[in-house]
Design an enzyme around this catalytic site. Structure first.
Site, PDB file in Angstrom:
ATOM      1  N   ARG A  73       0.834  -1.200   0.000  1.00 26.63           N
ATOM      2  CA  ARG A  73       0.000   0.000   0.000  1.00 26.63           C
ATOM      3  C   ARG A  73       0.865   1.244   0.000  1.00 26.63           C
ATOM      4  NH1 ARG A  73       0.907   2.032   4.929  1.00 26.63           N
ATOM      5  NH2 ARG A  73       1.149   0.593   6.690  1.00 26.63           N
ATOM      6  N   GLY A  74       0.214   2.403  -0.170  1.00 23.25           N
ATOM      7  CA  GLY A  74       0.916   3.664  -0.020  1.00 23.25           C
ATOM      8  C   GLY A  74       1.119   3.978   1.452  1.00 23.25           C
ATOM      9  N   TRP A  79       0.413   0.825  13.052  1.00 24.02           N
ATOM     10  CA  TRP A  79       0.107  -0.336  13.886  1.00 24.02           C
ATOM     11  C   TRP A  79      -1.363  -0.671  13.741  1.00 24.02           C
ATOM     12  CZ3 TRP A  79      -3.433  -0.597  17.946  1.00 24.02           C
ATOM     13  CH2 TRP A  79      -3.428  -1.779  18.698  1.00 24.02           C
ATOM     14  N   GLY A 197      -7.046   0.203   2.968  1.00 31.70           N
ATOM     15  CA  GLY A 197      -8.136   1.098   3.324  1.00 31.70           C
ATOM     16  C   GLY A 197      -7.849   1.949   4.537  1.00 31.70           C
ATOM     17  N   PHE A 198      -8.613   1.740   5.629  1.00 32.09           N
ATOM     18  CA  PHE A 198      -8.527   2.651   6.773  1.00 32.09           C
ATOM     19  C   PHE A 198      -8.429   1.875   8.082  1.00 32.09           C
ATOM     20  CE2 PHE A 198     -13.086   1.808   6.301  1.00 32.09           C
ATOM     21  CZ  PHE A 198     -13.480   1.544   7.604  1.00 32.09           C
ATOM     22  N   CYS A 215       3.198   6.776  10.690  1.00 33.02           N
ATOM     23  CA  CYS A 215       3.010   7.446   9.398  1.00 33.02           C
ATOM     24  C   CYS A 215       4.168   8.368   9.055  1.00 33.02           C
ATOM     25  CB  CYS A 215       1.682   8.202   9.362  1.00 33.02           C
ATOM     26  SG  CYS A 215       0.243   7.165   9.684  1.00 33.02           S
TER      27      CYS A 215
END
Length: 265
Positions: A73-74, A79, A197-198, A215
């Protein structure tokens, strides 16, 4: 407009191991690409795991050698674990794909979810995800008695918050009244179909984030719905609210291909 179905892979105590969920994502992705199924959102809680997106730097990983799963993913390192609602919307988008628009739609759904529980959130320019904004810098408490003008996170390239205890810990950003991330977003689009996703922090142990640079952001932190409200909220409380807002935002979105500049010459 598209139909969106939800699949619950497992919640506490039936937490889902990360690679197991990743394999299920691949299976659903292939089926969606082949138009064998409708757009599908997998919802779950993971067993504790660190995952690193493609842009993760070595100095953002755990110092103690804790294993990290590198994914396609980007974004950077984060965590996942108990108390955090994870969603993997696997959707077919028109080409050329507008990735930013897809991320904004996910942010909209999560901002609405937080608002339903009484937590005001926002976007932060240049930083994906959903944020609780901190106080103006001049109104925040001083760290170690020093003016925030001398915050080493902002001025010392060698400064490592992972080595400096609770004073700079991402999990204590609320006490410092800084910007703090409530929900993270990291996606991948393959063959016009979204993956990943999230993650929405409901009531996790946020000290897990203190072992990494979440991040890749050193001057802000993380938070949870329960922390912001000062009372216990469970993932089970949040699931139906997230589903309602995801359906509203994603099913009624006017999907358009990303605009491209015409070639010249």
């Amino acid at each position: 407009m598209t139909d969106l179905r939800f699949v619950h892979l497992g919640f506490g105590p039936d937490y889902v191991e990360y690679t197991e969920a990743w394999e299920e994502q691949r299976r659903v992705h292939a089926a969606r690409f082949a138009d064998e199924i409708h757009d599908t959102c997998l919802l779950l809680e993971h067993l504790p795991v660190y995952t690193a997106g493609r842009r993760t730097d070595a100095n953002e990983r755990p110092l103690d050698g804790t294993p990290v799963v590198d994914v396609d993913r980007g974004g950077k390192i984060t965590w996942h674990g108990p108390g955090q609602l994870v969603g993997y919307p696997i959707m077919k988008l028109p080409r050329p794909v507008d990735v930013v628009a897809h991320v904004r739609r996910l942010e909209d759904a999560l901002i609405r979810t937080a608002a339903d529980f009484g937590v005001e959130t926002s976007r932060v320019e240049g930083r994906s995800g959903v944020w609780v904004l901190g106080d103006p810098v001049e109104e925040r408490p001083r760290l170690g008695g020093l003016s925030l003008d001398f915050d080493p996170r902002l001025h010392d390239e060698e400064f490592d918050p992972r080595l400096n205890g609770p004073e700079y810990a991402p999990s204590n950003a609320g006490q410092r009244r800084e910007d703090r991330k409530l929900a993270a977003i990291g996606i991948r689009v393959a063959k016009g179909v979204t993956m990943h996703g999230f993650s929405f922090n409901v009531n996790p142990d946020n000290t897990w984030f203190d072992r990494i640079v979440p991040c890749g952001i050193r001057d802000a932190g993380v938070t949870s719905l329960s922390y912001e409200l000062g009372r216990e909220i469970t993932v089970a409380d949040v699931v139906p609210v997230v589903e309602r807002h995801l359906k509203d935002v994603l099913e009624h979105a006017e999907l358009r291909p990303r605009e491209t500049e015409p070639s010249v010459g």
